[in-house]
Design an enzyme around this catalytic site. Sequence first.
Site, PDB file in Angstrom:
ATOM      1  N   GLN A  50       9.206   6.856   2.830  1.00  0.00           N
ATOM      2  CA  GLN A  50       8.024   6.355   2.133  1.00  0.00           C
ATOM      3  C   GLN A  50       6.758   7.127   2.529  1.00  0.00           C
ATOM      4  O   GLN A  50       6.704   7.786   3.564  1.00  0.00           O
ATOM      5  CB  GLN A  50       7.837   4.866   2.439  1.00  0.00           C
ATOM      6  CG  GLN A  50       8.823   3.957   1.738  1.00  0.00           C
ATOM      7  CD  GLN A  50      10.177   3.908   2.408  1.00  0.00           C
ATOM      8  OE1 GLN A  50      10.393   4.496   3.453  1.00  0.00           O
ATOM      9  NE2 GLN A  50      11.117   3.207   1.789  1.00  0.00           N
ATOM     10  N   TRP A  58       3.083  -1.627   4.222  1.00  0.00           N
ATOM     11  CA  TRP A  58       4.161  -1.803   5.196  1.00  0.00           C
ATOM     12  C   TRP A  58       3.730  -2.662   6.376  1.00  0.00           C
ATOM     13  O   TRP A  58       2.831  -2.285   7.128  1.00  0.00           O
ATOM     14  CB  TRP A  58       4.598  -0.426   5.696  1.00  0.00           C
ATOM     15  CG  TRP A  58       5.771  -0.399   6.633  1.00  0.00           C
ATOM     16  CD1 TRP A  58       7.006  -0.924   6.441  1.00  0.00           C
ATOM     17  CD2 TRP A  58       5.799   0.243   7.930  1.00  0.00           C
ATOM     18  NE1 TRP A  58       7.817  -0.645   7.529  1.00  0.00           N
ATOM     19  CE2 TRP A  58       7.108   0.070   8.447  1.00  0.00           C
ATOM     20  CE3 TRP A  58       4.861   0.963   8.668  1.00  0.00           C
ATOM     21  CZ2 TRP A  58       7.491   0.572   9.700  1.00  0.00           C
ATOM     22  CZ3 TRP A  58       5.240   1.466   9.909  1.00  0.00           C
ATOM     23  CH2 TRP A  58       6.529   1.271  10.410  1.00  0.00           C
ATOM     24  N   ARG A  59       4.355  -3.797   6.510  1.00  0.00           N
ATOM     25  CA  ARG A  59       4.299  -4.532   7.776  1.00  0.00           C
ATOM     26  C   ARG A  59       5.383  -3.939   8.663  1.00  0.00           C
ATOM     27  O   ARG A  59       6.571  -4.006   8.354  1.00  0.00           O
ATOM     28  CB  ARG A  59       4.529  -6.021   7.545  1.00  0.00           C
ATOM     29  CG  ARG A  59       4.569  -6.820   8.827  1.00  0.00           C
ATOM     30  CD  ARG A  59       4.859  -8.304   8.629  1.00  0.00           C
ATOM     31  NE  ARG A  59       5.182  -8.894   9.918  1.00  0.00           N
ATOM     32  CZ  ARG A  59       6.417  -9.051  10.388  1.00  0.00           C
ATOM     33  NH1 ARG A  59       7.470  -8.698   9.653  1.00  0.00           N
ATOM     34  NH2 ARG A  59       6.621  -9.574  11.590  1.00  0.00           N
ATOM     35  N   ALA A  60       4.969  -3.323   9.759  1.00  0.00           N
ATOM     36  CA  ALA A  60       5.877  -2.498  10.560  1.00  0.00           C
ATOM     37  C   ALA A  60       7.035  -3.317  11.120  1.00  0.00           C
ATOM     38  O   ALA A  60       6.857  -4.453  11.576  1.00  0.00           O
ATOM     39  CB  ALA A  60       5.112  -1.835  11.693  1.00  0.00           C
ATOM     40  N   GLU A  70       6.835  -3.681   1.826  1.00  0.00           N
ATOM     41  CA  GLU A  70       7.951  -4.077   2.682  1.00  0.00           C
ATOM     42  C   GLU A  70       7.550  -4.993   3.834  1.00  0.00           C
ATOM     43  O   GLU A  70       6.495  -4.829   4.442  1.00  0.00           O
ATOM     44  CB  GLU A  70       8.609  -2.842   3.299  1.00  0.00           C
ATOM     45  CG  GLU A  70       9.208  -1.879   2.289  1.00  0.00           C
ATOM     46  CD  GLU A  70      10.030  -0.813   2.975  1.00  0.00           C
ATOM     47  OE1 GLU A  70      11.254  -0.818   2.803  1.00  0.00           O
ATOM     48  OE2 GLU A  70       9.435   0.012   3.703  1.00  0.00           O
ATOM     49  N   GLU A 107      11.917  -4.132   1.143  1.00  0.00           N
ATOM     50  CA  GLU A 107      12.804  -4.802   2.093  1.00  0.00           C
ATOM     51  C   GLU A 107      12.100  -6.063   2.562  1.00  0.00           C
ATOM     52  O   GLU A 107      10.905  -6.037   2.865  1.00  0.00           O
ATOM     53  CB  GLU A 107      13.110  -3.934   3.305  1.00  0.00           C
ATOM     54  CG  GLU A 107      14.094  -2.820   3.053  1.00  0.00           C
ATOM     55  CD  GLU A 107      14.371  -2.009   4.308  1.00  0.00           C
ATOM     56  OE1 GLU A 107      13.554  -2.077   5.248  1.00  0.00           O
ATOM     57  OE2 GLU A 107      15.392  -1.313   4.353  1.00  0.00           O
TER      58      GLU A 107
END
Length: 602
Positions: free
Chosen positions: A171, A443-445, A477, A499
């Site tokens: 990404q 993105w939440r890591a 995600e 995800e």
Amino acid sequence: MPHFPMDSPDSVRSLPARRTVLGAMAATAASPTLLGLSSPASAASAAPVAQPRALPGGGDLGPNVIVFDPSTSGIQAKLDEVFRQQESAQFGTGRYALLFKPGTYNGLNAQLGFYTSIAGLGLSPDDTAINGDVTVDAGWFNGNATQNFWRSAENLALTPVSGTNRWAVAQAAPFRRMHVRGGLNLAPTGYGWASGGYIADSRIDGSVGPYSQQQWYTRDSAVGGWANAVWNMVFSGVQGAPAQSFPNPPYTTLDTTPVSREKPFLYLNGSEYRVFLPERRTNARGTTWGSGTPRGTSLPLTQFYVARPGVTAATLNAALTQGLHLLLTPGIYHLDQPIQVDRAGTVVLGLGYATLIPDNGVTALRTADVDGVRLAGFLIDAGPVNSSTLLEVGPAGASASHSANPTTVQDVFIRIGGAGAGKATTSMVINSRHTIVDHTWVWRADHGTGVGWETNRADYGIRVNGDDVLATGLFVEHFNKYDVQWYGQRGRTIFFQNEKAYDAPNQAAIQNGNVKGYAAYKVADSVTTHEGWGLGSYCYYNVDPTIVQHNGFAAPNTPGVKFHDLLVVSLGGQGQYEHVVNETGAPTSGTSTVPSTVVSYP
């Protein structure tokens, strides 16, 4: 990471979950340069109070923008030096833009690591020709390309040494305005795991081989062929794209892109730097530059405030108030107040993954409800104090029409956690009508530092309130609740990759009233018209593999809300979906990582 047998590259069918936790890897950053307004004279002084000086436009691009011309000596050595620093610096502080003046360059292999952008400085990709390669591979991660984030290539013509250029990315790694005089391989050496990606406004004369890539979106381009598909390959406005055939093989093909406007880019007009602003296109197909000079307008660099790391938010806002645009040179910018974009037609362009960090819970950037704002090429990192939002396009209640001159959000990436502690309730809010979100990764890591179910809490990824919003290339995600919420009418999404959060501790933690889990993509019950093509959601509940997710997609069951080519995947059986959309679609089951699909809904 669990082990899964790999298929041969000719018949890649299923891939496992993508990431394992890595420690933050430091990289050296250039010393910040402090810029700001002059201080007023002391009140105790007899002299009159000094007025703030007008901020200058233009100027030097700073130490982390490295400009080459064909006569530059040691180009390969410099490329290798930057790559050695950035190859594995996934959460480091280094940021680089490698810019090539028009001309021909021979025998180069530009390997790109994290936070590294390479670009030509011509009006057309063919103005800057490299007889050689721009390479992304995954040797740093043992042949696994699923973490090859945050790097880009733009505006170059490549003649690969072997005939095929390797671009094995995940990404936030756009490939824009590129001409490959040969083939393009999207897989790492050895055909290891890969999870990308995005191509726009590019021509690949030969065939594109995705091989192990799980998903990919290609827009307004031309390809000589396309070799295979794994789960979700989406094309809009692509000459030479494979025919519509989802789910076997899983190609989603739209003949045109309904509305598009390419990303602004820096170029040289003689010795003068300018920023080109491509024009808006409707029902677009193919590249903007194939028949010569692209259509659009340009601005001299003297109309931009050229920002350096260390500048204050107050100074950035003073520049905007003064009528300047913003060019953010590579580095990290800490903000104690929002950057406020109020003027129609304002450009905020980042180079080399310039990164904005709100330190005290503020929103990083807001725009007014005006025409033609262009936000492009930067990363927003959530700070340790929770921000209610990180990016707001238009104020709440925005209602003006921008159909002729929309705001575009392009290669603007958002991250919560990973590089350090970070929290945000909602990452991106789109209030302005007709906004085009063209390639984002929100993105939440799931790995790095500052990561945990509550540590980097982020309930919502993107919320769309405005009507007539179009998303082309939407990657969102791992949010604690909904990844995408869509409240506006007549919204459209072409390609979605998601995800669900890996780290949900148990079923109760994701329970949504009587519903098991929050859908990845939720269209509000009040919406009567909405459409999406090529949307996928995956689950990997590795903390509690017994978790059940009711569906990947939730929407009102009404004729005006339509979906085409949906899929959900349980990665190795770590959690399961009961349905694809609403109550439709077969459940996932077992550990085979086989998608459950719905071709058309309702």
